[in-house]
Scaffold this active site. Sequence first.
Site, PDB file in Angstrom:
ATOM      1  N   ARG A 173     -13.013  31.010 -16.730  1.00  0.00           N
ATOM      2  CA  ARG A 173     -13.152  32.467 -16.682  1.00  0.00           C
ATOM      3  C   ARG A 173     -12.912  33.056 -18.071  1.00  0.00           C
ATOM      4  O   ARG A 173     -12.279  32.460 -18.902  1.00  0.00           O
ATOM      5  CB  ARG A 173     -12.145  33.055 -15.700  1.00  0.00           C
ATOM      6  CG  ARG A 173     -12.455  32.722 -14.270  1.00  0.00           C
ATOM      7  CD  ARG A 173     -11.415  33.312 -13.341  1.00  0.00           C
ATOM      8  NE  ARG A 173     -11.332  34.762 -13.459  1.00  0.00           N
ATOM      9  CZ  ARG A 173     -10.229  35.416 -13.842  1.00  0.00           C
ATOM     10  NH1 ARG A 173      -9.142  34.786 -14.163  1.00  0.00           N
ATOM     11  NH2 ARG A 173     -10.239  36.737 -13.910  1.00  0.00           N
ATOM     12  N   LYS A 209      -0.841  26.055 -13.107  1.00  0.00           N
ATOM     13  CA  LYS A 209      -2.240  26.045 -12.662  1.00  0.00           C
ATOM     14  C   LYS A 209      -2.711  24.634 -12.318  1.00  0.00           C
ATOM     15  O   LYS A 209      -2.617  23.711 -13.128  1.00  0.00           O
ATOM     16  CB  LYS A 209      -3.114  26.649 -13.759  1.00  0.00           C
ATOM     17  CG  LYS A 209      -4.570  26.731 -13.375  1.00  0.00           C
ATOM     18  CD  LYS A 209      -5.279  27.743 -14.226  1.00  0.00           C
ATOM     19  CE  LYS A 209      -6.768  27.733 -13.982  1.00  0.00           C
ATOM     20  NZ  LYS A 209      -7.451  28.855 -14.594  1.00  0.00           N
ATOM     21  N   ARG A 226       5.467  39.283 -15.267  1.00  0.00           N
ATOM     22  CA  ARG A 226       6.402  39.661 -16.330  1.00  0.00           C
ATOM     23  C   ARG A 226       7.752  38.981 -16.096  1.00  0.00           C
ATOM     24  O   ARG A 226       8.236  38.911 -14.966  1.00  0.00           O
ATOM     25  CB  ARG A 226       6.560  41.170 -16.389  1.00  0.00           C
ATOM     26  CG  ARG A 226       5.217  41.835 -16.680  1.00  0.00           C
ATOM     27  CD  ARG A 226       5.329  43.321 -16.605  1.00  0.00           C
ATOM     28  NE  ARG A 226       6.128  43.840 -17.692  1.00  0.00           N
ATOM     29  CZ  ARG A 226       6.889  44.920 -17.595  1.00  0.00           C
ATOM     30  NH1 ARG A 226       6.979  45.568 -16.456  1.00  0.00           N
ATOM     31  NH2 ARG A 226       7.594  45.346 -18.622  1.00  0.00           N
TER      32      ARG A 226
HETATM   33  C1  BTN Z   1     -10.939  29.080 -14.627  1.00  0.00           C
HETATM   34  O1  BTN Z   1      -9.861  28.942 -14.056  1.00  0.00           O
HETATM   35  O2  BTN Z   1     -10.998  29.560 -15.754  1.00  0.00           O
HETATM   36  C2  BTN Z   1     -12.201  28.658 -13.917  1.00  0.00           C
HETATM   37  C3  BTN Z   1     -12.489  27.206 -14.156  1.00  0.00           C
HETATM   38  C4  BTN Z   1     -13.747  26.748 -13.459  1.00  0.00           C
HETATM   39  C5  BTN Z   1     -14.142  25.350 -13.894  1.00  0.00           C
HETATM   40  C6  BTN Z   1     -15.270  24.817 -13.057  1.00  0.00           C
HETATM   41  S1  BTN Z   1     -15.541  23.091 -13.301  1.00  0.00           S
HETATM   42  C7  BTN Z   1     -17.000  23.185 -12.347  1.00  0.00           C
HETATM   43  C8  BTN Z   1     -17.689  24.472 -12.759  1.00  0.00           C
HETATM   44  N1  BTN Z   1     -18.485  24.266 -13.937  1.00  0.00           N
HETATM   45  C9  BTN Z   1     -18.050  24.957 -14.990  1.00  0.00           C
HETATM   46  O3  BTN Z   1     -18.557  24.965 -16.117  1.00  0.00           O
HETATM   47  N2  BTN Z   1     -16.972  25.665 -14.626  1.00  0.00           N
HETATM   48  C10 BTN Z   1     -16.626  25.467 -13.247  1.00  0.00           C
END
Ligand code: BTN
Length: 329
Positions: free
Chosen positions: A121, A186, A322
């Site tokens: 993201r 995470k 926070r």
């Molecule tokens: C995040 O937490 O930032 C989202 C991560 C999403 C990763 C997955 S792996 C499969 C799919 N292909 C990608 O390029 N991204 C998602």
Amino acid sequence: MSLDTQQLLKVLTSDRAVSGSELARRFGVTRAAIWKQIEVLRSLGVPVEAKAGDGYRLGAALDLLDPSTILASMPEYARSRVGALDLHWQIDSTNSELMRQAEGPDFAVCIAELQTSGRGRRGRNWHMPLTGGLALSLRKRFDSSMTALAGLSLVAGIALARALEDCGFDGIGLKWPNDVQVDRRKLAGILVELGGDALGPCHAVIGIGINLRLDNEIAQHIDQPWIDLAGLAKDALPTRNRLAARLLVRLIEALDQFTESGFPSFADVFAQYDVLRGQQVRISIANRHRDGMAIGIDAGGALRVRADDGEFSVDSGEVSVRARAENGA
Ligand code: BTN
């Protein structure tokens, strides 16, 4: 015959060593070329052992993905819904691949052993060592407008949490909008991208990345506390095929419910996984911040926050919890 790492990996096993000259003969290349590809495999994290006079063997069997094994371990009602299940040895990004395919069956699924440009993201990269993670994307078509898909990424989070529970993991939490956490670290992430007509029909590509076993090389790219399934498993890790199968079953179930009843039908379930509720949070959008206490999710999947000057909701943004000292608590 030319040689790539995937072909070489198919020949290497953990049971028996294969000599460099046998490999060179088999692929019609020099022993130096074999050695070069062995080094590439090692740089990807594959444990290739070499013993003089013996040859190359894998230090441990690799847990590779296999579409027919995935489909065979799904119940018929879910298996019959999968429109396509494509495995790539290496691809830029499973999400990008499904977004590139303008047309295609519903519930098209793309999985990959390696992503060269895995995307997270907010423009971040997503890193995954070979067999050390799961990268899976699924495309679903909707007749509705894109606005009606609010809450979809939360629904994907619920499906992912349930799939992890099916595989024996507990303590799974969801951090709005779509991080999967255990003990505030995470474990997995979700990237939802939309295509088609904003007023409908449209489609969503739901990309899921799960950390199975991260190595130091990958970990150094991660800018937040993280955990992997290897760090959580009480017993043996589930195979990646089993994890992918449970994920698909749970995604199909959840997306069917979402299509029929929308996000409100998930609001109570989300609350059970919500790790932000009751926490002092900071919402950052571009360079602006707003602070308050997270008080749950509204019927459209937006995060509700109670601030000193009243309540507000956000449907996008970065949320950080926070520290207590920051609140004077
Ligand atoms: C995040 O937490 O930032 C989202 C991560 C999403 C990763 C997955 S792996 C499969 C799919 N292909 C990608 O390029 N991204 C998602």
